[in-house]
Enzyme design. Structure first.
Site, short mmCIF file in Angstrom:
data_model
loop_
_atom_site.label_atom_id
_atom_site.label_comp_id
_atom_site.label_asym_id
_atom_site.label_seq_id
_atom_site.Cartn_x
_atom_site.Cartn_y
_atom_site.Cartn_z
N GLY A 73 -12.28 -3.17 6.14
CA GLY A 73 -12.00 -3.40 7.55
C GLY A 73 -10.51 -3.23 7.77
N LEU A 98 1.57 1.34 3.19
CA LEU A 98 1.61 -0.10 2.94
C LEU A 98 0.22 -0.70 2.79
CD1 LEU A 98 4.35 -1.37 5.41
CD2 LEU A 98 4.59 -0.27 3.19
N ASP A 112 12.49 -3.39 19.82
CA ASP A 112 11.13 -3.59 20.33
C ASP A 112 11.19 -3.94 21.80
OD1 ASP A 112 8.34 -4.81 20.67
OD2 ASP A 112 8.31 -4.22 18.57
N PHE A 145 -11.01 0.17 -6.72
CA PHE A 145 -11.81 0.38 -5.51
C PHE A 145 -13.29 0.63 -5.84
CE2 PHE A 145 -7.54 1.07 -4.08
CZ PHE A 145 -7.53 0.52 -2.81
N LEU A 146 -13.75 0.07 -6.95
CA LEU A 146 -15.17 0.17 -7.31
C LEU A 146 -15.84 -1.20 -7.32
CD1 LEU A 146 -15.41 2.88 -10.14
CD2 LEU A 146 -16.10 3.06 -7.74
N GLU A 167 3.88 6.16 5.89
CA GLU A 167 3.89 4.89 5.16
C GLU A 167 2.57 4.72 4.42
OE1 GLU A 167 1.87 2.18 5.90
OE2 GLU A 167 0.95 2.89 7.75
N CYS A 178 -6.31 -0.10 9.47
CA CYS A 178 -5.96 1.24 8.95
C CYS A 178 -7.17 2.07 8.56
CB CYS A 178 -5.02 1.09 7.75
SG CYS A 178 -3.34 0.59 8.20
N ASN A 203 -6.31 7.62 2.75
CA ASN A 203 -7.19 6.56 3.24
C ASN A 203 -8.65 7.01 3.25
OD1 ASN A 203 -5.24 4.64 3.54
ND2 ASN A 203 -5.13 4.72 5.76
N ALA A 261 -18.18 -3.45 -5.42
CA ALA A 261 -19.13 -3.43 -4.30
C ALA A 261 -19.06 -4.74 -3.53
CB ALA A 261 -20.54 -3.21 -4.81
#
Length: 432
Positions: free
Chosen positions: A256, A149, A30, A248-249, A147, A259, A207, A251
């Site tokens: 946010g 993740l 890095d 993912f249902l 990826e 990604c 996504n 509400a």
């Protein structure tokens, strides 16, 4: 095997630790000297469950080291993973490829002939094909290995992924990468071998699909609020359909983070560049629905405060965009907190891990050292990030400190009957 990981942010640090766990010798690279020093001491500059222990274990054993020198990395290994970020470009929906281009340029100046370079960054389709020309000119080969993740589960997702995707033009390079992942493949993980473009599209397509599913149930929540229906019961009913499934249902306040929002916007921008923007025009509606949930949360909080935030105190439980993370990028919770503060309320925020990051980016909000302190004297309590400690709060715990017993569940996870039976006004998106 010996390998390097270029870029030691969230993706890179996790990947480096996981590769060491698989038995490899890993050198992380890095440009940030402070980050390298921190990682070299076995510490992590962000919150991710299980990662500090993993890094510390392999730094101590010597299997994992960190450096600022790309030359050291190319002398050490002939397998290099590029794991740098692709943020949203300033003033545009498109992805900023500055870090990717810089990483490849620096690496290819020193890479040894026969090396394999593996791209893991999320990039617009067509990027890998262009980079492959430069990689081949340097005598190396490129593989694109996206990826998948999830923050809060990154170590698990790296060591036990639900699939591995490899896009390549060279069989020998593919074989090298498969050797690196040999323990994962031996465990039965599905492997999809494809071309560069498909490998790039897998991440953004996945996504986009998840964002669509989340926003679909949030669109249904808008209908439920108008008709008096209950979106949680609706989600349960349709989730029993095997073709749909329950994940993912739920509400709520919407998605946010660094990604989903960025990726779907970059996907739209790339589709426009390719002249096929109409094919993904629905993603604009997905983004709009997601943002509307934040505005609706503010409206519900205003109703709880009798139509005016002036002189009111509002407690916001949560700052990170999701639990088990300190990531506040595009945080729905902080968006709502800012909007309510602009409306005239005194907003007090508490989050178990994201306080430092939140203070740096949103310095005008008030911050508390605990959930109870944030709720002290509150006219409304907003549950906006579903940390376990918030889910386990009891009505009696808060009743002793709040001024008004009003709670808004922005994540549709609290038990409405429990709170209402304790004398609280309970509101949630998409519920009566």
């Amino acid at each position: 095997m010996k390998m390097s990981v270029i870029g030691t942010g969230y993706l890179g640090a996790t990947h480096a630790g996981a590769m060491a766990e698989l038995g490899h010798e890993v050198l992380g690279v890095d440009v940030d000297e402070n980050k390298v020093a921190l990682l070299a001491s076995g510490q992590v500059p962000f919150f991710e469950p299980g990662l500090p222990e993993l890094l510390s274990k392999h730094v101590t054993s010597g299997a994992l080291r960190f450096t600022t020198s790309v030359q050291e990395a190319t002398a050490f290994a002939d397998l290099h993973f590029v794991c740098v970020g692709t943020p949203q470009r300033s003033g545009s929906n498109a992805a900023d490829l500055t870090y990717v281009n810089d990483a490849f340029r620096s690496l290819l100046q020193h890479v040894r002939p026969g090396a394999v370079v593996v791209g893991k960054s999320t990039v617009p389709v067509g990027t890998a094909g262009a980079l492959a020309v430069d990689v081949r000119a340097a005598g190396a080969q490129l593989v694109w290995n996206p990826e998948f993740l999830r923050e809060g589960f990154a170590v698990e997702d790296t060591l036990r992924p639900d699939r591995l995707v490899m896009g390549a033009e060279d069989d020998a390079a593919l074989t090298t990468l498969q050797q690196a992942y040999a323990p994962i493949l031996a465990a039965g993980t599905p492997l999809v071998i494809t071309d560069f473009a498909t490998a790039e599209l897998v991440k953004v397509a996945a996504n986009s699909f998840l964002a669509t599913k989340i926003s679909f149930i949030n669109a249904m929540a808008e209908i439920c609020e108008t008709t008096g229906a209950d979106v949680t019961q609706l989600a349960t009913a349709i989730g029993h359909d095997d073709r749909i499934g329950p994940k993912f249902l739920r509400a709520g306040l919407g998605f946010g983070g660094g990604c989903l929002p960025k990726d779907i916007r970059a996907f739209m921008a790339r589709a426009e560049e390719l002249g096929v923007d109409q094919a993904v025009s629905f993603l604009k509606n997905i983004d709009d629905i997601n943002l509307r949930r934040r505005a609706r949360t503010v409206d519900l909080a205003l109703e709880m405060c009798a139509g005016s935030f002036a002189g009111r105190r509002v407690a916001v439980l949560g700052a990170a965009f999701k639990p088990d993370s300190d990531d506040i990028r595009d945080s729905p919770a902080l968006d709502v907190a800012d909007a309510i503060q602009r409306g005239g309320a005194a907003v007090h925020v508490y989050d178990p891990q994201a306080m430092g990051n939140a203070k740096n980016v949103h310095p005008t909000l008030a911050y508390s050292s605990s959930a109870l302190e944030a709720c002290d004297g509150a006219d409304a309590v907003l549950h906006l990030t579903e940390w376990r400690e918030f889910r386990e709060l009891r009505p009696a715990d808060l009743a002793a400190v709040v001024r008004q017993r009003n709670i808004l569940d922005g994540r549709s996870i609290l038990d409405a009957a429990t709170w209402r039976d304790a004398g609280w006004q309970f509101r949630a998106l998409g519920r009566p």
